[in-house]
Enzyme design. Structure first.
Site, PDB file in Angstrom:
ATOM      1  N   HIS A 162      -2.841  -3.614  -6.431  1.00 24.72           N
ATOM      2  CA  HIS A 162      -2.838  -2.970  -7.751  1.00 24.72           C
ATOM      3  C   HIS A 162      -1.400  -2.668  -8.184  1.00 24.72           C
ATOM      4  O   HIS A 162      -0.502  -2.571  -7.339  1.00 24.72           O
ATOM      5  CB  HIS A 162      -3.586  -1.627  -7.693  1.00 24.72           C
ATOM      6  N   CYS A 250      -5.450   6.551  -4.694  1.00 22.26           N
ATOM      7  CA  CYS A 250      -6.803   5.973  -4.805  1.00 22.26           C
ATOM      8  C   CYS A 250      -7.923   6.970  -4.542  1.00 22.26           C
ATOM      9  O   CYS A 250      -9.031   6.797  -5.034  1.00 22.26           O
ATOM     10  CB  CYS A 250      -6.988   4.848  -3.802  1.00 22.26           C
TER      11      CYS A 250
HETATM   12  C1  CIR Z   1     -10.658  -2.289  -2.586  1.00 28.95           C
HETATM   13  O1  CIR Z   1     -10.233  -3.367  -2.193  1.00 28.95           O
HETATM   14  O2  CIR Z   1     -11.174  -2.146  -3.700  1.00 28.95           O
HETATM   15  C2  CIR Z   1     -10.577  -1.110  -1.648  1.00 28.95           C
HETATM   16  N1  CIR Z   1     -10.790  -1.540  -0.302  1.00 28.95           N
HETATM   17  C3  CIR Z   1      -9.230  -0.435  -1.770  1.00 28.95           C
HETATM   18  C4  CIR Z   1      -9.007   0.162  -3.133  1.00 28.95           C
HETATM   19  C5  CIR Z   1      -7.744   0.920  -3.204  1.00 28.95           C
HETATM   20  N2  CIR Z   1      -7.599   1.505  -4.492  1.00 28.95           N
HETATM   21  C6  CIR Z   1      -6.438   1.709  -5.088  1.00 28.95           C
HETATM   22  O3  CIR Z   1      -5.397   1.298  -4.602  1.00 28.95           O
HETATM   23  N3  CIR Z   1      -6.448   2.290  -6.264  1.00 28.95           N
END
Ligand code: CIR
Length: 265
Positions: A162, A250
């Site tokens: 991201h 997150c």
């Molecule tokens: C994903 O791949 O969607 C989750 N395992 C990790 C999301 C992390 N979110 C973020 O960096 N905002």
């Protein structure tokens, strides 16, 4: 003083079946992840946030990463349509909770948007064009927020999941960045702290306004760089959460309780 709310969601029983994009799958100790998450929530409380926990969603592996499900602004909350299909069932509970504080709008198909791609600096929203957020999602976000005076700037994301894996705000006009993953030109007008080269994932910091910043304990050299700029770094051990490609932004949605100045990042 404006009080801050931090919306969180428990680590799911199925956490070890999370989405992974740039990391190899390694065993995750779910109980340890839960203890780390509880310590993260306690740190949020210690810096003045009121933590509001959403119901657990044990069959949704990535539900702990609430940041991706919404973009909370002063005026409204935009409920996203996550880029990973496995994550789309996370949003209804988030929308129900946020509707207590804000009117809501939704990103619609074929748009996709992850909150982890949305970096707010004042009235500017830098939005990562990534594997998770597409042009249509960014277009819809712009259409929703432009009447509220926000400028939306797409930013290509390569090499990481991201936009906020590569850059976060740690002040009103100060960013923390990993220049390797960033097209720096867009951010040239801003003051910047670079992550320590040995700590590429350290750019994901959670700034709570003022001097307080939450940063993974794994990044002491970058913490020193922030402290030398007058910031108060609160280290948290999120090693199990990092195995799921998650960081400190997150795991929460932080915003001002009332309609006054928001600090959602
Ligand atoms: C994903 O791949 O969607 C989750 N395992 C990790 C999301 C992390 N979110 C973020 O960096 N905002």
């Amino acid at each position: 003083m404006t009080s801050l709310v931090a919306v969180t969601r428990p680590v799911s029983a199925s956490f070890d079946r999370c989405e992974l994009t740039h990391l190899e799958r390694v065993a995750i100790d779910v109980d340890r992840a839960r203890r780390q998450h509880a310590a993260y929530e306690a740190t949020l409380e210690s810096v003045g946030c009121r933590v509001e926990r959403l119901p657990a969603a044990d069959d949704l592996p990535d539900a702990v990463f609430v940041e991706d499900t919404a973009v909370v602004l002063d005026e409204l909350a935009v409920i996203t349509r996550p880029g990973a299909a496995s994550r789309r069932a996370e949003t209804p509970d988030v929308e129900a909770a946020l509707s207590v504080w804000r009117p809501t709008a939704r990103i619609q198909p074929p748009g996709t948007l992850d909150g982890g791609d949305v970096l707010r600096l004042g009235r500017r929203l830098f939005v990562g064009l990534s594997q998770r957020s597409n042009r249509e999602g960014i277009r819809q976000l712009e259409a929703i927020v432009q009447d509220h005076g926000y400028l939306v700037a797409p930013v290509a994301v390569t090499g990481c999941l991201h936009l906020k894996t590569a850059v976060t705000a740690v002040g009103d006009e100060l960013i923390l960045a990993n220049a390797e993953w960033l097209d720096g030109e867009l951010f040239e007008s801003l003051d910047r702290v670079d992550v320590d080269p040995a700590e590429p994932f350290a750019a994901n910091a959670l700034w709570l306004g003022g001097a307080d910043v939450i940063l993974p304990a794994a990044f002491p050299a970058t913490a020193q760089r922030l402290e030398s700029r007058g910031l108060a770094v609160h280290p948290v051990d999120v090693s199990e959460i990092a195995k799921a490609e998650g960081g400190v932004t997150c795991c929460s949605l932080v915003f001002a309780e009332g309609p006054a100045a928001t600090t959602q990042r």
